[in-house]
Enzyme design. Structure first.
Site, PDB file in Angstrom:
ATOM      1  CD  GLU A 179      -8.709 111.002  91.925  1.00  0.00           C
ATOM      2  OE1 GLU A 179      -8.492 110.319  90.928  1.00  0.00           O
ATOM      3  OE2 GLU A 179      -9.154 111.931  91.890  1.00  0.00           O
ATOM      4  CD  GLU A 251      -8.175 116.159  91.282  1.00  0.00           C
ATOM      5  OE1 GLU A 251      -8.852 115.592  90.789  1.00  0.00           O
ATOM      6  OE2 GLU A 251      -6.786 115.866  91.230  1.00  0.00           O
TER       7      GLU A 251
HETATM    8  C1  LIG Z   1     -12.434 108.757  90.696  1.00  0.00           C
HETATM    9  C2  LIG Z   1     -12.439 109.808  89.676  1.00  0.00           C
HETATM   10  O1  LIG Z   1     -13.371 110.238  88.877  1.00  0.00           O
HETATM   11  N1  LIG Z   1     -11.273 110.456  89.432  1.00  0.00           N
HETATM   12  C3  LIG Z   1     -11.056 111.351  88.335  1.00  0.00           C
HETATM   13  C4  LIG Z   1     -11.227 112.694  89.089  1.00  0.00           C
HETATM   14  O2  LIG Z   1     -10.999 113.725  88.319  1.00  0.00           O
HETATM   15  C5  LIG Z   1      -9.642 113.965  87.915  1.00  0.00           C
HETATM   16  C6  LIG Z   1      -9.335 115.108  87.097  1.00  0.00           C
HETATM   17  O3  LIG Z   1     -10.462 115.101  86.083  1.00  0.00           O
HETATM   18  C7  LIG Z   1      -9.277 112.507  87.144  1.00  0.00           C
HETATM   19  O4  LIG Z   1      -7.793 112.519  86.843  1.00  0.00           O
HETATM   20  C8  LIG Z   1      -9.766 111.442  88.038  1.00  0.00           C
HETATM   21  O5  LIG Z   1      -9.694 110.244  87.160  1.00  0.00           O
END
Ligand SMILES: CC(=O)N[C@H]1CO[C@H](CO)[C@@H](O)[C@@H]1O
Ligand SMILES: *[C@@H]1O[C@H](CO)[C@@H](O)[C@H](O)[C@H]1NC(C)=O
Ligand SMILES: *[C@@H]1O[C@H](CO)[C@@H](O)[C@H](O)[C@H]1NC(C)=O
Ligand SMILES: *[C@@H]1O[C@H](CO)[C@@H](O)[C@H](O)[C@H]1NC(C)=O
Ligand SMILES: *[C@@H]1O[C@H](CO)[C@@H](O)[C@H](O)[C@H]1NC(C)=O
Ligand SMILES: *[C@@H]1O[C@H](CO)[C@@H](O)[C@H](O)[C@H]1NC(C)=O
Ligand SMILES: *[C@@H]1O[C@H](CO)[C@@H](O)[C@H](O)[C@H]1NC(C)=O
Ligand SMILES: *[C@@H]1O[C@H](CO)[C@@H](O)[C@H](O)[C@H]1NC(C)=O
Ligand SMILES: *[C@@H]1O[C@H](CO)[C@@H](O)[C@H](O)[C@H]1NC(C)=O
Length: 822
Positions: A179, A251
């Site tokens: 991410e 995800e």
């Molecule tokens: C951008 C965001 O919301 N990221 C989240 C996505 O979900 C994962 C798993 O729950 C989190 O780790 C991230 O913070």
């Protein structure tokens, strides 16, 4: 040798030698051994369960229609101190991947090694930040050197045991970073960020793992040799930027994590099925549930900031590994259907046709066969759609799948699977909690209330993580001052979190903790000084370190500069900020490892009476393990905040005195419309106004059958352990709703010898209430009899819904059945 014998021998040879698998890709799918494949994957994090649980979790995922397991790699667990490694127990990553291989499934290895994941420091070890010149997740030699060292170590460990597909192993994809797109967005064209992400890709490619590397949520500035993928609640409208790569969803959040101040989030089975069906309608081919099993944050350095010990996530498998119905079954039905259409979906020509606003029909055609999807994205309107002469009613916010383009085989809003309500059953082996004998021991606070030397002194208030290097949740700050005569003051301590206890002259005078997700708070407490030397001792505690955002290593914890001052009733202020402060990390009982219950510890028990509501107290009791195989939990209601261990194994932090907030979403639940986890419009929350977490998982492998087991608690805020009780988790009521004529209705008590005790409701009316508390409308005597005959006394049963069930004068339509397992 006959031809047949030869063939048999050849077969044996093929199955014995794991053959190399090639993994490539094109614009439609991953190509595994020359075949385009649909990947249905689910995340299971190995440290959030135990090795004894892994085979069952993986097999349930396979049974649920998945063909792949995905996990992050947890750096801080594997390298708790620099170059001191841990690959034992729940961190035995090789064993975890071998279990995946044994189940005949593929694996996705998400090394990161930054992983976010509601995990302490996002998985980065706390010692990293002590390296000079360190900047997390930017282009700098100290970070890149450590990241490369760890990545190489994991890759080589996997290579050594032939875990990559090209070696005959299960791993078909690997991930580097995590991410990072969000971070680059927030850093606005930061050169260092761009150089870093390209360095990551180059470093990864040098590893020669033989399978493609992915980067999730990296839409801009994507290095050319990695595949960028999507994370989110929905990914149907997302497409990768470059051509020639498949659409991968790393995800898909099946629910949401829980913080100590929040109620439980629930994402409905209807909405998640809608999201998955839409993804496959729009050319998706690699899909992963985050999480398929959420699990438990057992250790101190497992959870993220203010995240509960339970990481249940409302996933298809619950925290304990039980099947969560109807989510699990409703998605299994979808997976089975998607996989039956695999060839057409990944090879077929396709045509998306808009049927007006918010309704799209997609037809895939291949080798004379076709499959159709009809979606209705209206939140409030069911739609009639005519396709090849047939009219289909598509409910609001749903997708219908027609494997021959004629009949609907699946609609995401119509759940055919039973609902199971899990209940906590009293432990039949164990005596009532009143008769569990407790003993106790005080935490020795004295040294830090007096002149006893700390580790070092400084004339400033230091940041906690840098000072304690996260070896404990606790850091002591102590100073002293001379005062003339007696005086009344208010003590003010500004801290950046997460909790604070204040002592003056050895007496606890105040405590406070962060609220509402804001870590910064101010402790205020009235204090009395006496004439002469006075001691101010402050104990700061963290509850999981920050895991998200640019440069999160710079986010402080603890008193970090303060100020700390005493303000008299007449306005006189004594500023202690620049006093000489003495420091000590950790508590005496932690250093003595009281949780290991070594011989020689002086547990006190005055004929079974123990002090209650006494802060900083260790408690111990013994108990018998509940019989059977069902999951075990300990109910810690009555305790306040602390840590629990069973036979020396950490159950994680407990905090049952923390009450989850009341929020607007506590009282509305409708699956229709976009699911969100933040801001206005959150719905389907439960547990509002209740203890954020009262039950704590005790994995079976922590217990010893037929011998006494030891429960040790460290209670820091003062509570009553005598109400603690062990329970097993089992299926209670089971229900099916909205069953239609001709359907086979299956009810199951979830195994472990539980059977249907009674069938309570068989109604044609509109049943009101929820499973376990249905109030029937129009009872069908025939249906009640059929279900009672088929189900009572059985672990599971199947009954066909026939016209004979129709009750006289009842509203036609859906049948609702409720039964109770015991
Ligand atoms: C951008 C965001 O919301 N990221 C989240 C996505 O979900 C994962 C798993 O729950 C989190 O780790 C991230 O913070
Ligand atoms: C990039 O961001 C980091 C972290 O905020 C900062 O230290 C650095 O100075 C920035 N670099 C540029 C070129 O803006
Ligand atoms: C990549 O796609 C995103 C949206 O998915 C878009 O915002 C971005 O501008 C695209 N970048 C490039 C380089 O095409
Ligand atoms: C797509 O389907 C519509 C409706 O059946 C049809 O009119 C159109 O010609 C099709 N387009 C293609 C490219 O096949
Ligand atoms: C789809 O329906 C929703 C309401 O259900 C509406 O807000 C939205 O604008 C519609 N989208 C389109 C493209 O019409
Ligand atoms: C103000 O109050 C403090 C604390 O009660 C006391 O020690 C001090 O003497 C007072 N000062 C004056 C000027 O009254
Ligand atoms: C200390 O906390 C108080 C209350 O939150 C706040 O008003 C004050 O500005 C803080 N002081 C500093 C220096 O941050
Ligand atoms: C606890 O902290 C909050 C937030 O700073 C503050 O409003 C409250 O007064 C504090 N309470 C005590 C007893 O310190
Ligand atoms: C211990 O407690 C039990 C019941 O509370 C009582 O009967 C017994 O006399 C006590 N024994 C001692 C030594 O105090």
């Amino acid at each position: 040798m006959t031809a047949l014998q030869f063939l048999l021998l050849a077969l044996v040879a093929v199955t014995q030698v794991a053959s190399a698998t090639t993994v490539t890709y094109n614009d439609r799918a991953l190509v595994i051994d020359g075949q385009r494949r649909i990947i249905l994957s689910g995340s299971i994090h190995y440290p959030r369960s135990t090795p004894q649980m892994w085979p069952d979790l993986i097999n349930k995922a396979k049974e649920g229609g998945l063909n792949t397991i995905e996990t992050y790699v947890f750096w801080n667990g594997h390298e708790p101190r620099r170059r001191q490694y841990n690959f034992e127990g729940s961190y035995d990553i090789i064993r975890f991947f071998k279990e995946i291989q044994n189940a005949g499934m593929h694996a996705i290895l998400r090394i990161g090694p930054y992983i976010c994941g509601e995990w302490n420091y996002g998985g980065l070890p706390a010692w990293l930040r002590d390296i000079p010149g360190m900047q997390f997740r930017l282009h700098n030699a100290p970070f890149e050197r450590e990241m490369e060292t760890f990545t190489t170590l994991i890759v080589n460990k996997m290579k050594d045991v032939n875990m990559f597909a090209g070696q005959g192993g299960p791993i078909i994809l690997a991930q580097i970073e995590n991410e990072y797109g969000n971070i680059m967005g927030q850093l606005k064209n930061n050169q260092s960020a761009s150089q870093y992400i390209h360095w990551c890709a180059d470093m990864a490619n040098k590893q020669e793992v033989g399978v493609p590397w992915i980067m999730c949520q990296q839409d801009n500035d994507v290095p050319h040799n990695v595949i960028n993928t999507c994370n989110g609640f929905y990914c149907h409208d997302w497409f990768p930027n470059r051509t020639g790569i498949p659409k991968i969803w790393t995800e898909n959040w099946t629910g949401w994590f829980k913080a100590w101040d929040k109620p439980d989030f629930h994402r409905s089975a209807e909405d998640i099925a809608f999201a998955v069906a839409m993804f496959f309608q729009k050319r998706g081919s690699v899909h992963n549930y985050y999480m398929y099993h959420g699990g438990t944050n057992f250790g101190r350095t497992s959870g993220g900031p203010y995240i509960t010990t339970s990481y249940d996530y409302d996933a298809p498998l619950d925290e304990y590994g039980n099947i969560r119905q109807p989510k699990y079954g409703h998605l299994k039905d979808l997976h089975d259907l998607i996989r039956s259409m695999e060839k057409i979906l990944v090879h077929g020509k396709y045509n998306d046709t808009s049927y007006g606003k918010n309704v799209t029909v997609t037809k895939y055609m291949y080798g004379g066969s076709s499959v159709c999807f009809i979606n209705n994205q209206f939140v409030d309107r069911d739609m009639k759609v005519t396709l090849g002469g047939e009219t289909h009613l598509v409910p609001a916010w749903s997708v219908s799948i027609l494997p021959n383009c004629k009949t609907v085989a699946y609609n995401t809003a119509k759940i055919k699977t039973q609902t199971s309500v899990m209940v906590k059953k009293a432990n039949s082996v164990e005596k009532e909690p009143e008769t569990m004998r407790w003993s106790w021991m005080p935490e020795n606070l004295k040294p830090f209330m007096t002149d006893h030397r700390g580790s070092f002194r400084q004339s400033q208030l230091l940041e906690q993580i840098a000072t304690s290097t996260d070896q404990s949740d606790y850091l002591w700050y102590r100073t002293s001052l001379e005062h003339k005569g007696e005086g009344s003051y208010t003590l003010y301590v500004n801290t950046s979190g997460h909790e604070m206890y204040a002592f003056v002259n050895g007496r606890l005078v105040g405590q406070n903790h962060s609220a509402d997700g804001a870590f910064v708070f101010q402790l205020q407490s009235p204090v009395k000084l006496h004439s002469g030397k006075n001691y101010v001792s402050l104990l700061s505690g963290t509850v999981g370190l920050k895991n998200y955002g640019p440069s999160f290593e710079l986010v402080p914890a603890g008193i970090a500069g303060g100020p700390v001052k005493l303000v008299g009733t007449n306005g006189t202020a004594i500023d202690l900020t620049k006093s000489s402060w003495s420091y000590k990390s950790g508590l005496a009982g932690e250093l003595r490892q009281i949780h290991l219950d070594k011989p020689g510890y002086k547990w006190q028990s005055h004929n079974g009476t123990i002090p209650v509501n006494r802060p900083f107290t260790w408690y111990k009791t013994t108990f018998e393990a509940p019989a059977g195989e069902e999951a075990v939990v300990v109910d810690l209601l009555g305790l306040n905040k602390g840590v629990a261990w069973v036979n020396g194994n950490s159950l994680g932090r407990y905090w049952p005195s923390y009450t989850a907030a009341e929020m607007p979403g506590c009282h509305v639940c409708d699956y229709r419309g976009k699911f969100i986890a933040e801001g206005d419009g959150i719905r389907c929350l439960t547990g509002c106004g209740e203890p954020a977490q009262r039950f704590y998982h005790v994995p079976r492998s922590f217990l010893r059958a037929g011998e006494p087991n030891t429960l040790i608690l460290f209670e820091e805020a003062g509570g009553d352990p005598t109400r603690a009780a062990f329970h097993t988790v089992a299926v209670g009521p089971v229900c099916v709703a909205a069953v239609e004529l001709g359907d086979d209705v299956t009810l199951s008590c979830g195994g472990h010898g539980r059977v249907v005790a009674s069938v309570d409701v068989a109604s044609f009316g509109v049943a009101r209430g929820s499973c376990g508390a249905y109030k029937g409308g129009c009872e069908s005597k025939a249906a009640l009899k059929a279900f009672t005959d088929a189900c009572v006394g059985r672990e599971s049963c199947t009954v066909k819904y026939t016209a004979a069930f129709a009750g006289a004068g009842c509203q036609s339509g859906a049948l609702t059945v409720q039964a109770t397992c015991s």
